[in-house]
Design a protein around this motif. Sequence first.
Motif, PDB file in Angstrom:
ATOM      1  N   ARG A  55       0.987  -1.148   0.056  1.00  0.00           N
ATOM      2  CA  ARG A  55      -0.014   0.120  -0.068  1.00  0.00           C
ATOM      3  C   ARG A  55       0.829   1.343  -0.013  1.00  0.00           C
ATOM      4  O   ARG A  55       0.320   2.288  -0.527  1.00  0.00           O
ATOM      5  CB  ARG A  55      -0.882   0.016   1.318  1.00  0.00           C
ATOM      6  N   THR A  58       2.110   1.789  -3.750  1.00  0.00           N
ATOM      7  CA  THR A  58       1.323   2.382  -4.546  1.00  0.00           C
ATOM      8  C   THR A  58       0.700   3.806  -4.186  1.00  0.00           C
ATOM      9  O   THR A  58       0.053   4.477  -4.854  1.00  0.00           O
ATOM     10  CB  THR A  58       0.086   1.437  -4.490  1.00  0.00           C
ATOM     11  N   GLY A  59       1.192   4.265  -3.031  1.00  0.00           N
ATOM     12  CA  GLY A  59       0.706   5.643  -2.538  1.00  0.00           C
ATOM     13  C   GLY A  59      -0.695   5.565  -1.840  1.00  0.00           C
ATOM     14  O   GLY A  59      -1.083   6.495  -1.292  1.00  0.00           O
ATOM     15  N   PHE A  60      -0.975   4.365  -1.793  1.00  0.00           N
ATOM     16  CA  PHE A  60      -2.331   4.339  -0.929  1.00  0.00           C
ATOM     17  C   PHE A  60      -2.204   4.703   0.450  1.00  0.00           C
ATOM     18  O   PHE A  60      -3.167   5.256   1.180  1.00  0.00           O
ATOM     19  CB  PHE A  60      -3.253   2.957  -0.980  1.00  0.00           C
ATOM     20  N   LEU A  61      -1.061   4.471   0.916  1.00  0.00           N
ATOM     21  CA  LEU A  61      -0.807   4.849   2.308  1.00  0.00           C
ATOM     22  C   LEU A  61       0.367   5.759   2.408  1.00  0.00           C
ATOM     23  O   LEU A  61       1.375   5.316   1.533  1.00  0.00           O
ATOM     24  CB  LEU A  61      -0.493   3.589   3.369  1.00  0.00           C
ATOM     25  N   ILE A  80       0.184  11.601  -9.490  1.00  0.00           N
ATOM     26  CA  ILE A  80      -0.225  11.303 -10.859  1.00  0.00           C
ATOM     27  C   ILE A  80       0.620  10.655 -11.829  1.00  0.00           C
ATOM     28  O   ILE A  80       0.006   9.648 -12.577  1.00  0.00           O
ATOM     29  CB  ILE A  80      -0.997  12.541 -11.439  1.00  0.00           C
ATOM     30  N   ARG A  83       1.577   7.128 -10.802  1.00  0.00           N
ATOM     31  CA  ARG A  83       0.530   6.259 -10.771  1.00  0.00           C
ATOM     32  C   ARG A  83       0.243   5.826 -12.288  1.00  0.00           C
ATOM     33  O   ARG A  83      -0.177   4.537 -12.546  1.00  0.00           O
ATOM     34  CB  ARG A  83      -0.960   6.918 -10.319  1.00  0.00           C
ATOM     35  N   PHE A  86       2.061   2.206 -12.856  1.00  0.00           N
ATOM     36  CA  PHE A  86       2.011   1.043 -12.449  1.00  0.00           C
ATOM     37  C   PHE A  86       0.394   0.545 -12.437  1.00  0.00           C
ATOM     38  O   PHE A  86      -0.293   1.578 -12.637  1.00  0.00           O
ATOM     39  CB  PHE A  86       2.358   0.889 -10.943  1.00  0.00           C
ATOM     40  N   TYR A  88      -2.131  -1.982 -10.313  1.00  0.00           N
ATOM     41  CA  TYR A  88      -2.266  -2.552  -8.776  1.00  0.00           C
ATOM     42  C   TYR A  88      -3.343  -3.409  -8.573  1.00  0.00           C
ATOM     43  O   TYR A  88      -4.497  -3.111  -9.048  1.00  0.00           O
ATOM     44  CB  TYR A  88      -2.461  -1.166  -7.848  1.00  0.00           C
ATOM     45  N   PRO A  90      -5.162  -4.812  -5.516  1.00  0.00           N
ATOM     46  CA  PRO A  90      -5.171  -4.630  -4.080  1.00  0.00           C
ATOM     47  C   PRO A  90      -5.583  -6.171  -3.433  1.00  0.00           C
ATOM     48  O   PRO A  90      -6.091  -7.032  -4.102  1.00  0.00           O
ATOM     49  CB  PRO A  90      -6.327  -3.905  -3.727  1.00  0.00           C
ATOM     50  N   ILE A 108     -12.175   2.001 -16.021  1.00  0.00           N
ATOM     51  CA  ILE A 108     -10.731   1.999 -15.661  1.00  0.00           C
ATOM     52  C   ILE A 108     -10.181   2.658 -16.731  1.00  0.00           C
ATOM     53  O   ILE A 108      -9.323   3.325 -16.619  1.00  0.00           O
ATOM     54  CB  ILE A 108     -10.260   0.613 -15.416  1.00  0.00           C
ATOM     55  N   ALA A 111     -10.843   6.233 -16.827  1.00  0.00           N
ATOM     56  CA  ALA A 111     -10.075   6.843 -15.760  1.00  0.00           C
ATOM     57  C   ALA A 111      -8.544   7.158 -16.175  1.00  0.00           C
ATOM     58  O   ALA A 111      -7.800   7.788 -15.630  1.00  0.00           O
ATOM     59  CB  ALA A 111     -10.152   6.133 -14.551  1.00  0.00           C
ATOM     60  N   ARG A 112      -7.993   6.173 -16.757  1.00  0.00           N
ATOM     61  CA  ARG A 112      -6.483   6.154 -17.398  1.00  0.00           C
ATOM     62  C   ARG A 112      -6.506   6.833 -18.717  1.00  0.00           C
ATOM     63  O   ARG A 112      -5.515   6.868 -19.308  1.00  0.00           O
ATOM     64  CB  ARG A 112      -6.204   4.722 -17.372  1.00  0.00           C
ATOM     65  N   GLY A 113      -7.426   7.586 -19.049  1.00  0.00           N
ATOM     66  CA  GLY A 113      -7.378   8.219 -20.115  1.00  0.00           C
ATOM     67  C   GLY A 113      -7.494   7.688 -21.626  1.00  0.00           C
ATOM     68  O   GLY A 113      -6.830   8.023 -22.425  1.00  0.00           O
ATOM     69  N   GLN A 155      -8.048  -5.086 -14.827  1.00  0.00           N
ATOM     70  CA  GLN A 155      -7.818  -3.933 -14.784  1.00  0.00           C
ATOM     71  C   GLN A 155      -6.400  -3.348 -14.255  1.00  0.00           C
ATOM     72  O   GLN A 155      -5.959  -2.205 -14.506  1.00  0.00           O
ATOM     73  CB  GLN A 155      -8.641  -3.065 -13.523  1.00  0.00           C
TER      74      GLN A 155
ATOM     75  N   ALA B   3     -10.714  13.449 -24.314  1.00  0.00           N
ATOM     76  CA  ALA B   3     -11.155  12.674 -23.206  1.00  0.00           C
ATOM     77  C   ALA B   3     -11.903  13.241 -22.318  1.00  0.00           C
ATOM     78  O   ALA B   3     -11.564  14.590 -22.021  1.00  0.00           O
ATOM     79  CB  ALA B   3      -9.979  12.097 -22.700  1.00  0.00           C
ATOM     80  N   VAL B   9     -15.663  11.314 -15.483  1.00  0.00           N
ATOM     81  CA  VAL B   9     -15.652   9.866 -15.571  1.00  0.00           C
ATOM     82  C   VAL B   9     -16.144   9.211 -14.130  1.00  0.00           C
ATOM     83  O   VAL B   9     -16.811   8.270 -14.111  1.00  0.00           O
ATOM     84  CB  VAL B   9     -13.959   9.527 -15.820  1.00  0.00           C
ATOM     85  N   GLU B  86      -9.066   1.586  -2.729  1.00  0.00           N
ATOM     86  CA  GLU B  86      -7.739   1.379  -3.156  1.00  0.00           C
ATOM     87  C   GLU B  86      -7.502   1.529  -4.555  1.00  0.00           C
ATOM     88  O   GLU B  86      -6.253   1.914  -5.120  1.00  0.00           O
ATOM     89  CB  GLU B  86      -7.027  -0.057  -2.656  1.00  0.00           C
ATOM     90  N   THR B  89      -8.310   5.563  -5.681  1.00  0.00           N
ATOM     91  CA  THR B  89      -7.474   6.378  -5.180  1.00  0.00           C
ATOM     92  C   THR B  89      -5.839   6.310  -5.824  1.00  0.00           C
ATOM     93  O   THR B  89      -4.993   6.783  -5.280  1.00  0.00           O
ATOM     94  CB  THR B  89      -7.140   6.735  -3.652  1.00  0.00           C
ATOM     95  N   THR B  90      -5.767   5.114  -6.375  1.00  0.00           N
ATOM     96  CA  THR B  90      -4.569   4.824  -6.901  1.00  0.00           C
ATOM     97  C   THR B  90      -4.261   4.925  -8.493  1.00  0.00           C
ATOM     98  O   THR B  90      -3.433   4.735  -9.197  1.00  0.00           O
ATOM     99  CB  THR B  90      -3.940   3.702  -6.657  1.00  0.00           C
ATOM    100  N   PRO B  92      -4.617   7.344 -12.059  1.00  0.00           N
ATOM    101  CA  PRO B  92      -3.971   8.580 -12.020  1.00  0.00           C
ATOM    102  C   PRO B  92      -4.895   9.652 -12.255  1.00  0.00           C
ATOM    103  O   PRO B  92      -4.929  10.709 -13.285  1.00  0.00           O
ATOM    104  CB  PRO B  92      -3.074   8.397 -13.474  1.00  0.00           C
ATOM    105  N   LEU B  93      -5.815   9.961 -11.310  1.00  0.00           N
ATOM    106  CA  LEU B  93      -6.688  10.968 -11.199  1.00  0.00           C
ATOM    107  C   LEU B  93      -6.282  11.758  -9.906  1.00  0.00           C
ATOM    108  O   LEU B  93      -6.353  11.418  -8.873  1.00  0.00           O
ATOM    109  CB  LEU B  93      -8.048  10.401 -10.896  1.00  0.00           C
ATOM    110  N   LYS B 245      -4.908   8.232   4.561  1.00  0.00           N
ATOM    111  CA  LYS B 245      -3.788   7.636   4.013  1.00  0.00           C
ATOM    112  C   LYS B 245      -2.498   7.641   4.904  1.00  0.00           C
ATOM    113  O   LYS B 245      -1.944   6.604   5.041  1.00  0.00           O
ATOM    114  CB  LYS B 245      -3.169   8.402   2.718  1.00  0.00           C
TER     115      LYS B 245
END
Lengths: 257, 247
Positions: A55, A58-61, A80, A83, A86, A88, A90, A108, A111-113, A155, B3, B9, B86, B89-90, B92-93, B245
């Motif tokens: 965690r 991945t920067g979640f923590l 950003i 992220r 990688f 992930y 979980p 997904i 969100a990743r463009g 994903q 986009a 989104v 998880e 928030t990981t 790339p937003l 976090k």
Amino acid sequence: MIQTRNQMALLIDAIGLTKTFGGIRAVDDVSITVSSGEVVGFLGPNGAGKTTTMRMLTGFLHPTAGSVRLGGVDIDEDPIAARRHFGYLPEGAPAYPDMTVREYLNFIAAARGIAGTERRAAIDTVAARVHLRGVMAQTIETLSKGFKRRVGIAQAILHDPKVLIMDEPTDGLDPNQKHEVRQLIREMGKTKAIVLSTHILEEVEAVCTRAVVITAGRVVFDGTPSEFEARAPASVTRHRMDHVFRELTAAAAEVSA
Amino acid sequence: MSAPRPFVVVASRELRSYFATPLAGVFLVVFIFLAGIFSFSLGGLYERGQADLRPFFQFAPWLFLFLAPAVSMRLWAEERRLGTVEILTTLPLPLWQVVLGKFLAAWGFCVLALVATVPLWVTVSWLGDPDHGAIIAGYAAAAMLSGVYLAIGSVISAFTKNQVIAFVVTAVACFLSLLCGYPVVLDFFKGWLPDGVADAIAGVSILTHYQSMMRGVIELRDAIYFVSAIVALVTATAITIDWRKAA
């Protein structure tokens, strides 16, 4: 091997990761470096700090101390950009249960463009790769555990990341599914930097180029699987890895107690 | 084709998820049903002999006291329970866009509930000749009010993975912010607190601003109040998630 490693290929570079939860040190000064072409197996007993470490990767923590660079980008300085490097998976492969697999992967991708024809291609490729084509129109809640895990992997690899971080990718899968996932990881490991956590020792032998053993929040071993096995005395002829694992983790548990 | 923005989104996924189960539909039906009862029976629309929607707008803060927490409780609590937080928030937003997107989806749902009461407007127009400007102001006030409720709920939802707790705490918090605008409560404070403090309490109350807007005059003061309350609370949600976090 460590000395000759090319700095450019160093895709995961975590230094001195420490995490305290209410005064308890869950992870204590853990450093991990992973280069392209490496599959690192993150081993340890339950509660050793594997998930907490992942965690933090991945920067979640946010770590209490230490830093993480992914693809050369500091995750704190430019989260950003870091992220984007990688994928992930979980713990427990979470996903939105009321979405269909296609809707979820579409989300997904958006969100990743990834848009338009590129998106369709990415989803088709990944669906073929982890064998999801037959269940694309099914809602995730109706899937078996093995399929849910595959959705989680899908994903994570949808944007073809250079770095893959997977928390127990084969947990709860049947032997055939395990075999399949391991094969996929081995194949991807040729070109990516992969960290996966597990508590199955045979998995390390089967897919990993390196093993990092962590117990009570500290790294107690970092080397190749054969180096790991070589630690067992010659007198031990069967389950040699189990023997080494027990020795390593029991000793540290005593120290911490 | 460029986009879509990240918050779009996130918002569209969230909004669609409300309709994945029949629950959202049930909420809407109950809301419309109660809106009708409040306006026509309890509000005494016929007895008053006036064709307007005042009774509905007077009851709207109480209606939203149930609808808004029910919508906002799942915003973050559900993500945490499922573990999808998880992944979310990981990705790339930027965090603020994720938080904003989720909030806007919830707000969109409440605005939809308001739109669904338009038949009431049609009815009073048919019965008489209402002040349409006042009704539009009433709808704007109700939309802003629901936005503040949802923003309160968004912060509270970020603290827990238990939706029931999120619902109850949000409903209580909204209730208190509503209550401190009532003369009875304000008189109670005025008895022993300096005038300035009592005025300040009235100033932060949703009800004070809601009623002034509902009367048909959209004042800058009230608009600033609603917008800044929403911005502050949505920002607080992002800070809470970021803080967790580190915790």
